[in-house]
Scaffold this active site. Structure first.
Site, short mmCIF file in Angstrom:
data_model
loop_
_atom_site.label_atom_id
_atom_site.label_comp_id
_atom_site.label_asym_id
_atom_site.label_seq_id
_atom_site.Cartn_x
_atom_site.Cartn_y
_atom_site.Cartn_z
N GLY A 218 42.14 48.81 37.96
CA GLY A 218 40.98 49.65 37.74
C GLY A 218 39.90 48.96 36.92
N MET A 219 40.30 48.00 36.04
CA MET A 219 39.34 47.35 35.17
C MET A 219 39.02 45.93 35.61
SD MET A 219 39.44 46.81 31.03
CE MET A 219 40.27 45.24 30.98
N ALA A 220 40.01 45.21 36.12
CA ALA A 220 39.81 43.80 36.45
C ALA A 220 40.65 43.41 37.65
CB ALA A 220 40.15 42.93 35.24
N ASN A 221 40.25 42.32 38.28
CA ASN A 221 41.02 41.74 39.37
C ASN A 221 41.55 40.39 38.91
OD1 ASN A 221 40.35 43.89 41.09
ND2 ASN A 221 38.42 42.92 41.64
N VAL A 222 42.74 40.03 39.40
CA VAL A 222 43.37 38.78 38.98
C VAL A 222 43.50 37.85 40.20
CG1 VAL A 222 45.36 37.73 37.85
CG2 VAL A 222 44.66 40.05 37.23
N LYS B 154 41.57 36.32 35.24
CA LYS B 154 41.29 37.75 35.29
C LYS B 154 39.78 37.94 35.18
CE LYS B 154 43.98 40.79 33.22
NZ LYS B 154 44.62 41.66 32.21
N ASP C 258 50.82 48.68 24.18
CA ASP C 258 50.98 49.10 25.59
C ASP C 258 52.19 48.40 26.20
OD1 ASP C 258 50.44 50.51 27.87
OD2 ASP C 258 48.90 49.14 28.60
#
Length: 606
Positions: free
Chosen positions: A22-26, A41, A135
């Site tokens: 949802g925040m970043a693509n790797v 990332k 987390d």
């Protein structure tokens, strides 16, 4: 959109996508300077202008960059290139512990202990560097083929000396591993990570989570109130020494947990030794309901008298107050202050006596006020619930409160306030409030064709909808773009509830073989093509011909238009001049009838 072959910062060449979030693509990339594979990332484009996400993204890099440990993913580089924020880190070939659990169900005791030893060793190093992870969960732990683990994703990590995050970001991380103090909105400490590791240890041994619920709030409440289930009840072969580690690390009261991760590591180190496996079950030293670490242990409280024994030990209360007053006088040499304490003590005694008279003597003369137990009307319609409550002699609030419910249908009663089973005075109580269900939290599916799949995923996850992105082959790739939705399931207009899945299909765009024969490629150009796409270039076959210029490509073993797969063999047939036998004058090897053909019978993958 990041594409294959693209270079970030003129250094990191993208090989392929290996993860989307949802925040970043790797992406898997090649560091062209140090000649090594790395994971990069990249913050999603639609979040590049969101300061909150940028700060969180940069915080991950700053947190992890200060850590150097064999069980923590190494951070190499961080930067921004043409508006794209990126982090470069160690590339780990393996799977997440979550993927391992999905495949195996649960691990053996020795396997689970080994993973926990590595995890506690790595987190202990982070704590020594004043970093709390916040987390910890199986999704953030990579495991290699040799069993070595790597801790990842310090995206919401917090420095122990930070003051700016403890208030607004105290309740973060996955709710399934959330410690009670964070669930109640308190600040984070190293003991928060200890709790999460205890929950994770439970999951490794059993294959399931200890607390489940219909929504995040229900799960968080269980973390705050419910005792951890026994792992030994699920598997009696688990030693008591191992269960004790889970009991201690998942205590509701932080004072009952390990003081630090090193202490937990030491217990893990010896928990399978023969002389400790059968130790007694761990018992908490402090009350589990006191979660304030700054308080002293809760003193023993005298049990309340039963309903049929209403007489209160007034003499005992007076003696306790007199002792308290005497203690205050003893520590105060000022006679005026001593007199003040005595007067206040007498006032308190008088108030207690008045209270006892009101509670005990008055009811004995005038009779005890009658109480009504509130019936359980959950699942009734509002009208039915009102009738039941009124028939019981209760007053009912005219206005209901609407709430979302996955359990009760629209118009049904979810609960009352005060709740079922509570008793209220018959003639002197506040009206009972009814909570009415408005049904499940839902999302009506829109027409998503033509939208960016990653952006849709981030948008719908806010509704609690699970979004899967799948690639499918397309017949004609000229009218489609990478990452853009070409179809969806279910269709527009479908109503989804929280937790249900929406599948987005995007085109699987791939490179195709050109027609080396008709497009006039040279042998050198084909060889360079093979090197670019990772193909094995075989020595060209020679075909004597009288009509084609030597070196002309006559055939190719990979059909034009088929998918290029790295590692495949590529061979071409080239024309060579016909040789004439000087003795006989005959032409040798003349196969001119085959000239100019393209071996299209050998399809991709042959």
């Amino acid at each position: 959109m990041i594409t294959k072959g693209q270079k970030i910062n003129d250094r990191y060449e993208i090989i392929k996508s290996i993860g989307e979030g949802g925040m970043a693509n790797v992406y898997l990339a090649q560091d062209t300077i140090l000649d090594r594979k790395v994971a990069i990332k990249v913050l999603r484009g639609d979040l590049a202008n969101d300061e909150k996400f940028i700060r969180r993204f940069q915080r991950e890099a700053l947190s992890a960059s200060s850590l150097s440990h064999p069980n923590i993913v190494e951070m190499y580089d961080v930067g921004e290139d043409n508006g794209s924020h990126y982090i470069v880190m160690e590339y780990i070939e393996g799977k997440t512990v979550k993927q391992l659990l999905k495949k195996r169900g649960n691990l053996t005791v020795s396997e689970a202990v080994d993973i926990m030893l590595q995890l506690t060793d790595g987190i202990s190093h982070a704590h020594d560097s004043y970093i709390i992870h916040r987390d910890l969960k199986p999704q953030n732990i990579m495991i290699q083929e040799d069993g070595k683990i790597k801790i990842t994703d310090f995206g919401i990590a917090m420095a122990l000396n930070s003051t700016q995050l403890t208030q607004t970001n105290s309740v973060m991380g996955s709710v399934h591993y959330l410690p009670p103090e964070q669930a109640s909105g308190k600040g984070s400490t190293i003991k928060c990570d200890i709790y999460s590791m205890g929950i994770l240890f439970y999951e490794l041994l059993t294959g399931v989570l200890p607390f489940k619920g219909d929504n995040a709030v229900e799960i968080a409440l269980k973390h705050m109130k419910d005792p951890i289930p026994s792992v030994r009840k699920q598997n009696s072969n688990i030693p008591q020494s191992v269960e004790n580690i889970i009991i201690r690390s998942t205590a509701k009261n932080p004072k009952n947990r390990y003081n630090d991760v090193k202490e937990m590591y030491r217990d893990l180190k010896i928990c399978l030794d023969a002389d400790v496996v059968n130790q007694e079950k761990h018992v908490y030293k402090y009350s589990e309901h006191d979660t304030d670490e700054n308080k002293d242990p809760i003193p023993a409280i005298r049990p309340k008298k039963k309903d049929d024994d209403k007489k209160k030990d007034v003499t005992g209360d007076i003696e306790l107050i007199e002792e308290e007053v005497a203690r205050e006088i003893e520590f105060d040499d000022n006679k005026g202050n001593a007199m003040k304490y005595i007067i206040w003590g007498l006032v308190v005694v008088l108030l207690i006596l008045v209270g006892v008279f009101a509670l005990v003597l008055v009811p004995s003369f005038f009779g005890k006020s009658e109480e009504i137990e509130i019936p359980d009307v959950s699942g009734y319609t509002v009208a039915e619930a009102e009738a039941v409550l009124k028939n019981a002699g209760l007053k009912v609030n005219v206005d209901t409160i609407s709430v979302v419910s996955n359990k009760y249908k629209v118009g049904e009663v979810v609960k009352t306030e005060p709740g079922a089973g509570r008793s209220v005075p018959k003639d002197n109580h506040e009206p009972i409030t009814i909570y009415e269900s408005v049904g499940e939290e839902t999302y009506t599916v829109e027409d998503l064709v033509g939208e960016d799949a990653s952006r849709v995923q981030g948008r719908l996850e806010v509704y609690g909808i699970k979004v899967e992105i799948k690639k499918i082959e397309v017949d004609d790739a000229t009218d489609v773009k990478e990452g853009i939705v070409i179809s969806q399931e279910p269709a527009e207009g479908t109503v989804l509830t929280k937790g249900e899945t929406l599948t987005l299909y995007v085109p699987d765009i791939y490179e195709k073989y050109p027609d080396f024969v008709t497009e006039g490629w040279t042998v050198e150009e084909v060889e360079a093509f093979a090197e670019t796409y990772g193909l094995i270039f075989k020595t060209p076959k020679e075909q004597p011909t009288s009509s084609s210029e030597p070196g002309t490509i006559l055939r190719q073993n990979r059909k034009a238009g088929t998918k290029i797969v790295a590692g495949a063999e590529l061979q071409i047939t080239i024309a060579v001049a016909i040789e004439v036998n000087d003795n006989t004058g005959e032409v040798e090897g003349d196969n001119s009838s085959d000239e100019g053909t393209n071996d299209i019978g050998n399809v991709d993958g042959a």
